[in-house]
Design an enzyme around this catalytic site. Structure first.
Site, PDB file in Angstrom:
ATOM      1  N   THR A   1      -9.940   7.916   3.527  1.00 40.76           N
ATOM      2  CA  THR A   1     -11.015   7.848   4.525  1.00 40.76           C
ATOM      3  C   THR A   1     -10.800   8.819   5.678  1.00 40.76           C
ATOM      4  OG1 THR A   1      -9.885   5.909   5.453  1.00 40.76           O
ATOM      5  CG2 THR A   1     -11.785   5.500   4.036  1.00 40.76           C
TER       6      THR A   1
ATOM      7  N   ILE B   1       4.578  11.738 -11.945  1.00 40.48           N
ATOM      8  CA  ILE B   1       4.399  11.903 -13.382  1.00 40.48           C
ATOM      9  C   ILE B   1       4.385  10.514 -14.035  1.00 40.48           C
ATOM     10  CG2 ILE B   1       5.364  14.219 -13.428  1.00 40.48           C
ATOM     11  CD1 ILE B   1       7.999  13.030 -14.387  1.00 40.48           C
TER      12      ILE B   1
ATOM     13  N   ASP C   1       0.843  -1.200   0.000  1.00 38.51           N
ATOM     14  CA  ASP C   1       0.000   0.000   0.000  1.00 38.51           C
ATOM     15  C   ASP C   1       0.879   1.252   0.000  1.00 38.51           C
ATOM     16  OD1 ASP C   1      -2.187   1.675   0.156  1.00 38.51           O
ATOM     17  OD2 ASP C   1      -2.420   1.444   2.328  1.00 38.51           O
ATOM     18  N   LEU C   2       1.428   1.577  -1.173  1.00 38.52           N
ATOM     19  CA  LEU C   2       2.337   2.722  -1.288  1.00 38.52           C
ATOM     20  C   LEU C   2       1.675   3.959  -1.883  1.00 38.52           C
ATOM     21  CD1 LEU C   2       5.670   1.019  -2.446  1.00 38.52           C
ATOM     22  CD2 LEU C   2       4.783   1.398  -0.130  1.00 38.52           C
ATOM     23  N   LYS C   3       0.494   3.807  -2.443  1.00 40.63           N
ATOM     24  CA  LYS C   3      -0.256   4.940  -3.004  1.00 40.63           C
ATOM     25  C   LYS C   3       0.625   5.788  -3.935  1.00 40.63           C
ATOM     26  CE  LYS C   3      -3.372   5.263   0.991  1.00 40.63           C
ATOM     27  NZ  LYS C   3      -2.722   4.260   1.877  1.00 40.63           N
TER      28      LYS C   3
ATOM     29  N   GLY D   1      -6.714  -2.625  10.941  1.00 41.80           N
ATOM     30  CA  GLY D   1      -5.420  -2.566  11.610  1.00 41.80           C
ATOM     31  C   GLY D   1      -5.559  -2.519  13.114  1.00 41.80           C
TER      32      GLY D   1
ATOM     33  N   ARG E   1     -13.987  -0.546  11.548  1.00 38.56           N
ATOM     34  CA  ARG E   1     -13.879  -0.542  13.002  1.00 38.56           C
ATOM     35  C   ARG E   1     -14.863  -1.550  13.601  1.00 38.56           C
ATOM     36  NH1 ARG E   1      -9.878   1.629  11.946  1.00 38.56           N
ATOM     37  NH2 ARG E   1      -9.067   3.668  12.618  1.00 38.56           N
TER      38      ARG E   1
END
Length: 227
Positions: free
Chosen positions: A118, A65, A59-61, A207, A178
């Site tokens: 989120t 460019i 999960d590096l998002k 998490g 949650r």
């Protein structure tokens, strides 16, 4: 619906200890920026040694460019990961080039585009994007689908609308899950696993409710029942 466990603990050893407790369960190990920068690519091999059936979600998002982002995604794919995140607001040209590069590989990870974090409230999102959150999430998701990515990262509250607009085959991954919806911490748009399933989420990310629990494995088993 599939469960992704976020490995966001302060030490690598703590993350590995958590996975030892969860060995044998059907889940994804989510490695974010903190863990990847601190522990490096060898951390992924350590995860596999614990349980070779754990699927790895990097999960590096990615957001840059076009060619820089595509080259970074290629390097990530070489790590034999199963899922990778990129930002949809990098635009169609960047996403299209990225997918062209990855589709040339014999095996590639699922590519999930981040629509609206989120942690955004409606008001904050409007200030940044000058558009209503759900409307813009659908617009960005459509760009992602046209570019050939596999799905999007969104909150539970946008998942159903995205599915209705773009089809059930376009995947949604929903963080902000949650056990107690009053326990928001740094998230704004939170929901529970049952609500995620009702809104057709394909993946949920959990998490803190897992690793802050006295019995993490029991929490995961309960979550898997809801999946």
């Amino acid at each position: 619906m599939q469960l992704c466990v976020a490995l966001d603990l302060e030490k690598k050893e703590d993350n590995l200890s958590l996975l030892q407790e969860l060995k044998g369960l059907d889940l994804w190990a989510k490695v974010g920026l903190r863990s990847f920068i601190r522990d490096g690519a060898t951390f992924l091999d350590e995860i596999r040694k614990i349980d070779g059936n754990f699927k790895i979600f990097l999960d590096l998002k990615l957001y840059d460019i076009p060619y820089t982002m595509a080259n970074a995604a290629l390097e990530c794919a070489k790590l034999d990961i199963d899922m990778l995140t990129v930002h949809l607001s990098s635009a169609k040209s960047a996403l299209t080039i990225l997918m062209q590069r990855l589709n040339a590989l014999k095996k590639r990870p699922l590519i999930m585009g981040v629509s609206a974090l989120t942690s955004f409230s409606e008001e904050e999102f409007l200030m940044v994007y000058n558009a209503p959150l759900k409307t813009q999430a659908i617009t960005l998701s459509a760009i992602g689908k046209e570019s050939g990515i596999d799905g999007v990262v969104c909150s539970v509250f946008e998942s159903l609308a995205i599915k209705e607009a773009l089809g059930k085959g376009f995947l949604t991954l929903t963080p902000g899950i949650r056990l107690d919806k009053n326990d928001k911490e740094d998230q704004e748009r939170v929901a529970n696993a049952k609500e995620a399933k009702q809104n057709l989420s394909d993946f949920i990310v959990v998490g803190r409710p897992i690793y802050q629990a006295k019995e993490p494995r029991e929490v995961v088993l309960e979550l898997l029942k809801d999946c």
